[in-house]
Scaffold this motif. Structure first.
Motif, PDB file in Angstrom:
ATOM      1  N   MET A  52       0.845  -1.200   0.000  1.00  8.92           N
ATOM      2  CA  MET A  52       0.000   0.000   0.000  1.00  8.92           C
ATOM      3  C   MET A  52       0.884   1.255   0.000  1.00  8.92           C
ATOM      4  O   MET A  52       1.863   1.322   0.732  1.00  8.92           O
ATOM      5  N   ASN A  53       0.533   2.225  -0.817  1.00 10.07           N
ATOM      6  CA  ASN A  53       1.330   3.449  -0.887  1.00 10.07           C
ATOM      7  C   ASN A  53       1.185   4.252   0.408  1.00 10.07           C
ATOM      8  O   ASN A  53       0.081   4.384   0.935  1.00 10.07           O
ATOM      9  N   TYR A  54       2.289   4.781   0.884  1.00  9.20           N
ATOM     10  CA  TYR A  54       2.217   5.567   2.116  1.00  9.20           C
ATOM     11  C   TYR A  54       3.040   6.832   1.977  1.00  9.20           C
ATOM     12  O   TYR A  54       3.919   6.953   1.108  1.00  9.20           O
ATOM     13  N   ILE A  55       2.727   7.758   2.872  1.00 10.97           N
ATOM     14  CA  ILE A  55       3.526   8.976   2.996  1.00 10.97           C
ATOM     15  C   ILE A  55       3.798   9.185   4.484  1.00 10.97           C
ATOM     16  O   ILE A  55       2.910   8.987   5.312  1.00 10.97           O
ATOM     17  N   PHE A  56       5.037   9.534   4.802  1.00 15.29           N
ATOM     18  CA  PHE A  56       5.463   9.663   6.202  1.00 15.29           C
ATOM     19  C   PHE A  56       6.140  11.004   6.394  1.00 15.29           C
ATOM     20  O   PHE A  56       6.874  11.480   5.520  1.00 15.29           O
ATOM     21  N   LEU A  57       5.895  11.609   7.555  1.00 12.23           N
ATOM     22  CA  LEU A  57       6.559  12.878   7.899  1.00 12.23           C
ATOM     23  C   LEU A  57       7.044  12.840   9.338  1.00 12.23           C
ATOM     24  O   LEU A  57       6.284  12.471  10.245  1.00 12.23           O
ATOM     25  N   ASP A  58       8.294  13.206   9.531  1.00  9.46           N
ATOM     26  CA  ASP A  58       8.846  13.373  10.879  1.00  9.46           C
ATOM     27  C   ASP A  58       9.344  14.810  10.978  1.00  9.46           C
ATOM     28  O   ASP A  58      10.375  15.164  10.409  1.00  9.46           O
ATOM     29  N   ALA A  59       8.594  15.627  11.701  1.00 12.31           N
ATOM     30  CA  ALA A  59       8.943  17.055  11.831  1.00 12.31           C
ATOM     31  C   ALA A  59       9.409  17.352  13.253  1.00 12.31           C
ATOM     32  O   ALA A  59       9.142  18.411  13.792  1.00 12.31           O
ATOM     33  N   SER A  60      10.133  16.398  13.835  1.00 12.71           N
ATOM     34  CA  SER A  60      10.559  16.572  15.225  1.00 12.71           C
ATOM     35  C   SER A  60      11.731  17.538  15.368  1.00 12.71           C
ATOM     36  O   SER A  60      12.100  17.899  16.477  1.00 12.71           O
ATOM     37  N   SER A  61      12.343  17.921  14.253  1.00  6.72           N
ATOM     38  CA  SER A  61      13.392  18.943  14.310  1.00  6.72           C
ATOM     39  C   SER A  61      13.273  19.804  13.058  1.00  6.72           C
ATOM     40  O   SER A  61      12.432  19.536  12.182  1.00  6.72           O
ATOM     41  N   THR A  62      14.124  20.825  12.951  1.00  4.91           N
ATOM     42  CA  THR A  62      14.063  21.679  11.765  1.00  4.91           C
ATOM     43  C   THR A  62      14.520  20.920  10.518  1.00  4.91           C
ATOM     44  O   THR A  62      14.251  21.339   9.402  1.00  4.91           O
ATOM     45  N   ASP A  63      15.232  19.807  10.720  1.00  5.63           N
ATOM     46  CA  ASP A  63      15.562  18.939   9.587  1.00  5.63           C
ATOM     47  C   ASP A  63      14.426  17.923   9.437  1.00  5.63           C
ATOM     48  O   ASP A  63      14.452  16.846  10.025  1.00  5.63           O
ATOM     49  N   VAL A  64      13.459  18.300   8.658  1.00  3.91           N
ATOM     50  CA  VAL A  64      12.259  17.465   8.508  1.00  3.91           C
ATOM     51  C   VAL A  64      12.571  16.266   7.622  1.00  3.91           C
ATOM     52  O   VAL A  64      13.216  16.399   6.573  1.00  3.91           O
ATOM     53  N   VAL A  65      12.138  15.105   8.078  1.00  7.30           N
ATOM     54  CA  VAL A  65      12.359  13.870   7.323  1.00  7.30           C
ATOM     55  C   VAL A  65      11.024  13.410   6.739  1.00  7.30           C
ATOM     56  O   VAL A  65       9.999  13.431   7.428  1.00  7.30           O
ATOM     57  N   GLY A  66      11.051  13.046   5.480  1.00  2.85           N
ATOM     58  CA  GLY A  66       9.848  12.532   4.844  1.00  2.85           C
ATOM     59  C   GLY A  66      10.167  11.250   4.101  1.00  2.85           C
ATOM     60  O   GLY A  66      11.337  10.957   3.799  1.00  2.85           O
ATOM     61  N   GLN A  67       9.159  10.486   3.848  1.00  6.40           N
ATOM     62  CA  GLN A  67       9.368   9.271   3.062  1.00  6.40           C
ATOM     63  C   GLN A  67       8.067   8.899   2.382  1.00  6.40           C
ATOM     64  O   GLN A  67       6.990   9.020   2.975  1.00  6.40           O
ATOM     65  N   VAL A  68       8.191   8.493   1.140  1.00  5.01           N
ATOM     66  CA  VAL A  68       7.030   7.977   0.430  1.00  5.01           C
ATOM     67  C   VAL A  68       7.392   6.574  -0.014  1.00  5.01           C
ATOM     68  O   VAL A  68       8.543   6.290  -0.369  1.00  5.01           O
ATOM     69  N   GLY A  69       6.437   5.675   0.070  1.00  2.00           N
ATOM     70  CA  GLY A  69       6.725   4.298  -0.283  1.00  2.00           C
ATOM     71  C   GLY A  69       5.604   3.668  -1.079  1.00  2.00           C
ATOM     72  O   GLY A  69       4.438   4.052  -0.955  1.00  2.00           O
ATOM     73  N   THR A  70       5.986   2.723  -1.908  1.00  2.00           N
ATOM     74  CA  THR A  70       5.014   1.938  -2.661  1.00  2.00           C
ATOM     75  C   THR A  70       5.299   0.465  -2.354  1.00  2.00           C
ATOM     76  O   THR A  70       6.189   0.151  -1.563  1.00  2.00           O
ATOM     77  N   ALA A  71       4.568  -0.414  -2.995  1.00  2.00           N
ATOM     78  CA  ALA A  71       4.791  -1.839  -2.770  1.00  2.00           C
ATOM     79  C   ALA A  71       6.194  -2.245  -3.227  1.00  2.00           C
ATOM     80  O   ALA A  71       6.795  -3.175  -2.691  1.00  2.00           O
ATOM     81  N   ARG A  72       6.734  -1.495  -4.182  1.00  4.69           N
ATOM     82  CA  ARG A  72       8.014  -1.912  -4.775  1.00  4.69           C
ATOM     83  C   ARG A  72       9.219  -1.132  -4.267  1.00  4.69           C
ATOM     84  O   ARG A  72      10.345  -1.605  -4.299  1.00  4.69           O
ATOM     85  N   ASP A  73       8.977   0.096  -3.809  1.00  3.14           N
ATOM     86  CA  ASP A  73      10.124   0.965  -3.560  1.00  3.14           C
ATOM     87  C   ASP A  73       9.788   2.003  -2.500  1.00  3.14           C
ATOM     88  O   ASP A  73       8.620   2.187  -2.149  1.00  3.14           O
ATOM     89  N   PHE A  74      10.822   2.695  -2.040  1.00  2.00           N
ATOM     90  CA  PHE A  74      10.562   3.833  -1.156  1.00  2.00           C
ATOM     91  C   PHE A  74      11.588   4.920  -1.423  1.00  2.00           C
ATOM     92  O   PHE A  74      12.688   4.653  -1.920  1.00  2.00           O
ATOM     93  N   PHE A  75      11.198   6.155  -1.079  1.00  2.00           N
ATOM     94  CA  PHE A  75      12.034   7.324  -1.371  1.00  2.00           C
ATOM     95  C   PHE A  75      12.137   8.201  -0.134  1.00  2.00           C
ATOM     96  O   PHE A  75      11.155   8.835   0.246  1.00  2.00           O
ATOM     97  N   PRO A  76      13.312   8.213   0.488  1.00  2.00           N
ATOM     98  CA  PRO A  76      13.487   9.079   1.664  1.00  2.00           C
ATOM     99  C   PRO A  76      13.850  10.511   1.272  1.00  2.00           C
ATOM    100  O   PRO A  76      14.507  10.734   0.254  1.00  2.00           O
ATOM    101  N   PHE A  77      13.414  11.462   2.086  1.00  2.00           N
ATOM    102  CA  PHE A  77      13.690  12.888   1.848  1.00  2.00           C
ATOM    103  C   PHE A  77      14.118  13.560   3.148  1.00  2.00           C
ATOM    104  O   PHE A  77      13.766  13.102   4.235  1.00  2.00           O
ATOM    105  N   GLN A  78      14.849  14.643   2.997  1.00  2.00           N
ATOM    106  CA  GLN A  78      15.147  15.479   4.160  1.00  2.00           C
ATOM    107  C   GLN A  78      15.221  16.940   3.705  1.00  2.00           C
ATOM    108  O   GLN A  78      15.799  17.240   2.658  1.00  2.00           O
ATOM    109  N   TRP A  79      14.609  17.801   4.489  1.00  2.00           N
ATOM    110  CA  TRP A  79      14.614  19.233   4.151  1.00  2.00           C
ATOM    111  C   TRP A  79      14.946  20.034   5.403  1.00  2.00           C
ATOM    112  O   TRP A  79      14.501  19.709   6.500  1.00  2.00           O
ATOM    113  N   ARG A  80      15.673  21.121   5.219  1.00  2.00           N
ATOM    114  CA  ARG A  80      15.907  22.055   6.316  1.00  2.00           C
ATOM    115  C   ARG A  80      14.762  23.073   6.317  1.00  2.00           C
ATOM    116  O   ARG A  80      14.485  23.696   5.291  1.00  2.00           O
TER     117      ARG A  80
END
Lengths: 214, 336
Positions: A1-29
């Motif tokens: 199942m496709n998902y979207i994740f957000l961790d905004a516990s610091s100013t360096d926000v972490v995100g991730q999107v995933g599908t059944a086959r793959d996932f893509f991590p992100f980080q933004w200041r």
């Protein structure tokens, strides 16, 4: 199942999107502008995975501990999406995520995990690896920064210091956690909140200030 | 068109559905008054947590009560400021989630502007301009000339405390409870408003307000009177001083601008002596007086939805990029 994740516990926000086959991590200041950039960050993640908001069937919320404002912005956003789309929302705290990451690298037994907090303090959780369950049972407290006095191996989540080794929670572990069944239903959604340590610093400060007034 | 309104600028979480800007379909408010009572005022961090907890149940309940689904909502209006930043961001992020996911127009709303629109909503009318607007609450004392949607000229504002804040502080001093406005009104019901001579701050000195001096005067009076103090008389006298001050400024603004109506709004606009004094002024100078019923004076999302409906055409930025702004002056550009 496709998902979207957000961790905004610091100013360096972490995100991730995933599908059944793959996932893509992100980080933004971010600099106090998470609320204004939030939808753009989500668009960026979805674009990378070739997805549309309608394609998301599951949401992941980083519950911290950490920056309360950031955590709440992400929580308000993701909880609303989960409510209106009737999709599950998986709360992932930094301790659980990091504990599974450590266990995957072969660390076992007692460990202390810490996250820096205000005023030379740290959020601390003492755990035994591997964890029995994928989620839950984490009860952090505020303590002085620094390694465990009794010599328990101490790990700093996304930071290191003297006597403290660094552990960066792994995108692969997060992807696995996002595939794990999480509680569903309205009550579970209501309980998906930032990992608060009470009383808050704000409450403590307010009481101090009030008691100092004539 | 149904507008979904979301309000979380201080200590009331509210969700409402309003049709065509004038008909309230559903309006719910979750108050945190009891939670903040022990602090004697609003603690922003605590308020933010409670907003997050309350928002989803309110959203679900408001839509359920109205029998309205997401597909029937035409746009979303949300308070973007002024207010406490942490609480504002909870409402804003909730609204953005809906706008983003369902492709709905989002209208950032100035909370103070919405307070004035509540007067028109209360009588199911579109806002009529120009008018002199007076917003009096726990955080604000603003006197403005309204000339169109989001077109305001600020005539005066408080240099220090707002009247609601004054009432909270005096109520705390007198151990009357929290929030101060209602308990001071109740206590003053049997009091003599002429018993104590309190100052009328900045009377005749332009449109600005200052209420901290009045608070100091009360402090001195309490110390001076000691056990002889009549709390009901003090409460009645204090309300009279506040009402006289506000009436004086409003009268001057009506005279100078020539506006044909006065709109009073905000939590303190629920104060009965003030409403009576302002109504008497308007009758005397023959201008229309609009003030919402007490339930629409306090913070609510119905007024946000109404204001969003009437100002949607003024949104000249990508509203998904709007940020919360603790101090967002009326009529100022949308906060990014």
């Amino acid at each position: 199942m496709n998902y979207i994740f957000l961790d905004a516990s610091s100013t360096d926000v972490v995100g991730q999107v995933g599908t059944a086959r793959d996932f893509f991590p992100f980080q933004w200041r971010t600099e106090r502008d998470l609320a204004s950039r939030l939808t753009r960050l989500c668009d960026e993640m979805l674009d990378r995975a070739g997805l549309h908001p309608h394609d998301i069937g599951r949401f992941g919320l980083g519950t911290g501990p950490g920056s309360l404002t950031g955590l709440r912005v992400a929580a308000a956003f993701l909880r609303t999406l989960a409510l209106t789309t009737e999709a599950p929302l998986t709360p992932v705290d930094l301790f659980t995520w990091s504990a599974h990451t450590l266990a995957a690298t072969g660390v076992t037994g007692r460990v202390r995990l810490t996250v820096p907090a205000l005023l030379n303090q740290a959020f601390v959780a003492d755990l035994v690896l591997p964890l029995d369950l994928p989620f839950g049972g984490i009860d952090p407290r505020l303590d002085a920064r620094g390694p465990a006095p009794d010599g328990t191996p101490t790990w700093g989540i996304r930071y290191e210091a003297e006597g403290i080794q660094r552990i960066d929670p792994s995108p692969t572990i997060l992807h696995d956690l996002m595939q794990t069944a999480a509680p569903t239903g309205f009550q579970a959604l209501l309980e998906a909140l930032p990992l608060y340590v009470v009383p808050s610093q704000a409450e403590i400060n307010f009481e101090k200030k009030r008691s100092a007034q004539p | 068109m149904i507008t979904l309104g979301i309000e979380s600028s201080c200590d009331d979480t509210s969700v409402a559905l309003v049709e065509d800007g004038i008909r309230v379909v559903s309006s719910l408010v979750s108050s945190q008054v009891e939670i903040h009572q022990r602090f004697g005022g609003v603690v922003p961090e605590v308020a933010s947590r409670k907003h997050l907890e309350a928002m989803l149940p309110l959203l679900q309940q408001a839509m359920g009560q109205a029998g309205v689904g997401i597909s029937e909502i035409g746009q979303i209006a949300v308070t973007a400021g002024p207010g406490l930043l942490g609480p504002l961001l909870v409402g804003l992020s909730t609204a953005k989630a809906l706008a983003w996911r369902y492709g709905l127009p989002l209208v950032p709303v100035n909370h103070l502007e919405a307070h004035l629109t509540a007067s028109f909503l209360a009588c199911h009318k579109h806002p009529r301009f120009p008018y002199v607007g007076l917003i009096v609450s726990g955080g604000h004392a603003n006197l403005v000339l309204a000339e169109g949607p989001r077109r305001y000229t600020t005539l005066g504002r408080t240099a220090d405390d707002a009247p609601g804040e004054l009432y909270d502080k005096v109520a705390r001093l007198l151990n009357l409870g929290y929030p101060g406005g209602p308990v001071i009104q109740k206590t003053g019901l049997t009091g003599d408003p002429k018993r104590y001579s309190l100052p009328r701050p900045m009377a005749g000195k332009g449109y600005g307000f200052s209420f901290s001096g009045l608070k100091t005067a009360v402090l001195h009076l309490v110390a001076q009177e000691g056990s002889r103090l009549s709390v009901p008389d003090l409460c009645a006298s204090l309300q009279a001083a506040v009402a006289d001050t506000l009436v004086g400024k409003a009268a001057a603004a009506l005279k100078e601008t020539g506006a044909g109506r006065l709109v009073m709004a905000g939590g303190v606009a629920a104060n009965k002596p003030l409403r009576e004094a302002m109504a008497a002024l308007c009758e005397r100078v023959r201008v229309e007086f609009l003030v919402p019923p007490p339930a629409l004076c306090t913070d609510n999302a119905a007024m946000i939805a109404a204001q969003g409906y009437f100002t949607a055409a003024t949104v000249d930025i990508d509203p998904l990029l709007v940020n919360g702004r603790a101090d967002w002056p009326m009529g100022a550009p949308f906060p990014l």
